[in-house]
Design an enzyme around this catalytic site. Structure first.
Site, mmCIF file in Angstrom:
data_model
loop_
_atom_site.group_PDB
_atom_site.id
_atom_site.type_symbol
_atom_site.label_atom_id
_atom_site.label_comp_id
_atom_site.label_asym_id
_atom_site.label_seq_id
_atom_site.Cartn_x
_atom_site.Cartn_y
_atom_site.Cartn_z
ATOM 1 N N GLY A 248 0.793 -1.219 0.000
ATOM 2 C CA GLY A 248 0.000 0.000 0.000
ATOM 3 C C GLY A 248 0.820 1.260 0.000
ATOM 4 C CG ASP A 249 3.581 4.130 1.333
ATOM 5 O OD1 ASP A 249 4.196 4.834 0.519
ATOM 6 O OD2 ASP A 249 3.046 4.591 2.350
ATOM 7 C CG ASP A 250 7.339 4.635 -1.472
ATOM 8 O OD1 ASP A 250 6.446 5.140 -2.177
ATOM 9 O OD2 ASP A 250 8.025 5.287 -0.662
#
Length: 448
Positions: A248-250
């Site tokens: 859900g991010d990098d």
């Protein structure tokens, strides 16, 4: 159970790339794990101490302590460590940073317990922002092989529901910190439901991560914000090969003082995808990112193909959510042979006005962090319909802007309408090649 053979040391193992394909999404532990006698013979033939570790018989047992004891004492050097059990309970934080010439064979799952209050009280600082971890893992000439089924599972759903979409919460730990780890291989391993970041390398060099599966997903309404796949910090010569990352991010992020990071033959799902940064968060500190090459990467429903981000040149607040005023340089950043499937916004993004304490998108020209020698070659595929931007390159005048950005063989279109991306917005970009810059429209300026 510990089987011990005291032996002479071996020469350091060389790093050899695996030839296995990407790992399955739902593996089953193999039924034909070699018996103890096999490992005894193998250890003897390699002059290694053997630690053969079975899970505790009681569900309340803390297998983390047994594993830590083996890696810190009985099998710290010139050793073979085998974990053949289906599941091991990780109920305490551990530090195993003095291994030397150790091979670890993991077939089952290491499962962290769900006592959030306990983990918040014992998580250990990583040395960047307020990041923390529950496992310091380091040493020299270590090989950790998951055989396609070995898994680190952080029981992350309880953390996603606890965080409720809030970012950078103190003491929320990443699963593992590769810390002062050198000349080592992590291979054929799964990382599932990380508590926060999945992992980070710090003060490490000469590492190969080969055939790695990461999946951090939520089954509730709460997001998986801050569940990066991997971050590199103060690290050199890191190779990521055959990664499959859902988060859900990098998916991959290079933080300050990362150099010679190579990414090959990988697929990313969701998330922001490849991040260079953020950088320049610490006032008056000098940071660099030198030489990042990515080749043959597929990106599905990611936000970008790559984005480079720094904080503004004036400090506003303090890390992790505030900061700025740092200086530095990013150089030799290359992406080639990239395929996009439904990217959610412009594939290429440079942003030098990061801040989460009210000044996001302001003071964008003050950063004294500069970028040069960027090349994006053979990038194809699709974005979501409605995307018109090929690039948003907002470079800061304070650092001299961005120099020598080259784009070659760019053929990205919108998914349904098949319209090519034709807009390349730039600020303070010098010597662009392969595209024509146009200024940012005033009505779109700093709203991202």
């Amino acid at each position: 159970m510990l089987s011990l053979f005291f032996v002479l040391p071996l020469a350091a193992a060389s790093i050899v790339n695996s030839q296995l394909s990407l790992l399955p999404h739902h593996p089953h532990p193999p039924e034909d794990i070699p018996p103890l006698s096999h490992w005894e013979d193998l250890a003897a033939s390699q002059n290694r101490t053997l630690c053969h570790i079975l899970p505790g018989q009681d569900g309340d047992d803390d297998d983390a302590k047994t594993i830590a004891s083996a890696l810190n004492h009985d099998c710290r050097t010139n050793a073979l460590v085998v974990l053949p059990g289906a599941q091991y309970t990780m109920a305490s934080n551990i530090t195993t940073t003095s291994m030397d010439n150790v091979h670890i064979e993991l077939y089952g799952r290491l499962l962290w317990t769900t006592d959030i209050d306990y983990w918040l009280s014992v998580s250990m600082p990583v040395g960047f922002q307020n990041q923390s971890t529950v496992w310091y893992f380091g040493g020299r000439h270590v090989r950790l092989d998951g055989h396609g089924t070995g898994e680190l599972n952080g029981n992350g759903q309880v953390w996603y529901d606890w965080a409720k979409g809030r970012g950078n919460l103190p003491h929320r730990p990443m699963m593992i910190n590769w810390r002062h780890l050198h000349a080592s291989v992590i291979t054929n391993l799964r990382f599932v439901q990380a508590q926060m970041w999945t992992m980070a390398t710090t003060w490490s060099h000469d590492l190969l991560f080969d055939t790695i599966y990461v999946n951090n997903t939520s089954n509730s309404s709460h997001s998986t914000l801050n569940t990066d796949g991997i971050d590199t910090i103060y690290s050199d010569n890191i190779t990521l090969r055959r990664w499959d990352v859902t988060c859900g991010d990098d998916n991959v992020a290079l933080k300050g003082n990362s150099s010679n990071v190579f990414l090959y033959d990988s697929v990313f799902h969701g998330g922001q995808v490849i991040a260079i940064g953020s950088l320049g968060q610490y006032n008056d500190a000098w940071e660099y990112v030198h030489t990042f090459h990515a080749r043959n990467v597929t990106m599905r429903d990611t936000r970008y193909a790559v984005y480079l981000k720094t904080w503004a040149g004036h400090q506003n607040g303090y890390p992790p959510n505030g900061g700025g005023g740092g200086r530095g340089h990013g150089q030799d950043i290359v992406l080639e042979d990239v395929v996009l499937h439904g990217a959610r916004t412009a594939p290429f993004w440079i942003w030098q006005c990061e801040n989460y304490e009210g000044d996001m998108g302001k003071d964008c020209d003050s950063s004294e962090f500069s970028f040069s020698d960027l090349r994006f070659s053979n990038v194809s595929g699709t974005t979501a319909d409605g995307v018109t931007l090929a690039a948003s390159l907002r470079c800061a005048a304070g650092g001299g802007g961005c120099t020598n950005i080259i784009v070659e063989d760019f053929s990205v279109v919108t998914a349904n309408t098949k319209k090519p991306l034709t807009e390349w917005y730039c600020a303070n970009v010098h010597n662009p090649s392969g595209f024509e810059c146009e200024p940012f429209p005033e009505d779109k300026g700093d709203d991202e």
